[in-house]
Write an enzyme that holds these catalytic residues in place. Sequence first.
Site: not given
Length: 298
Positions: A148, A172, A244, A247, A270, A279
């Site tokens: 990120r 995160k 992004h 990414r 994630h 994806y």
Amino acid sequence: MKWQNAIRDFQLFLKIERGLSKNTIDSYTRDLEKLMSFLEENEINHTPTTIDEESIQQFIYEVAKKVNPRSQARIISGLRSFFDYLIFEDYRETNPTDLIEAPKIGRKLPDTLSEDEINALISAIDLSHPQGERNRTILETLYSCGLRVSELITLKISDLFFEEGFVRVIGKGNKQRFVPIHYAAQKYISSYIKDIRTHITPQKGFEDTVFLNRRGKGLTRQMIFIILKNLSLEIDLKKKISPHTLRHSFATHLLKNGADLRAIQQMLGHESITTTEVYVHLDKSYLKEVVETYHPRK
């Protein structure tokens, strides 16, 4: 209870109890401030503990005129979290957003670049420019590790474990993960630190930060966006891209080349596999190849 006090306490709760990032907390705060402004402008005298479903519904209706369904859904979700927090702290007994339905939105597929487009972006970097080597290293790192933008700009020299082939990333919620880094990206980072960064005097607090600007401070998110925007104009790229995008491209290209979805989930950081599953939808041929390769009736 005043709105400002409730929002401040909610911010602390999101940071300490839920471990959310500053960007996410800022997003929640902006939406609550929009609700405050709406109440003031319409002379609706409600506090966080007395506001009812009807007032929230009026606010959502007003918001709907100005933003898309995805933003509406995000705002409703944020308000719901805020009032759930007030219930948790015994300030309220009910959540005025419980019966408010968020707009139906389809799953948004991320934009991606082809390998040729990524190569073209990197080739367009002017290496004679003082920041050219740094910018090439930034793109190589984003694409090599699927970081990120917030993870890239906070990357530390002490996070580089090149002998083991990994970088440590703080994602995160301050969650730590180790991401494999391609040898080419390792080479560019090592060269940048040795030949470019060594000529910059880091300002206090940025001594360990990998990527610096000319004044010795860390880069901002906006600077990374601008670098990519200028490069896309340089090669006349018709797609709207952001950090992004690299990414997403990292994950998509790994998947198309046979990488395991669980491994990609871990590398991207994630929490849920369902986030990574988007994806799979980018390239239906991947599903066809899985059946042809692994089904017993070959």
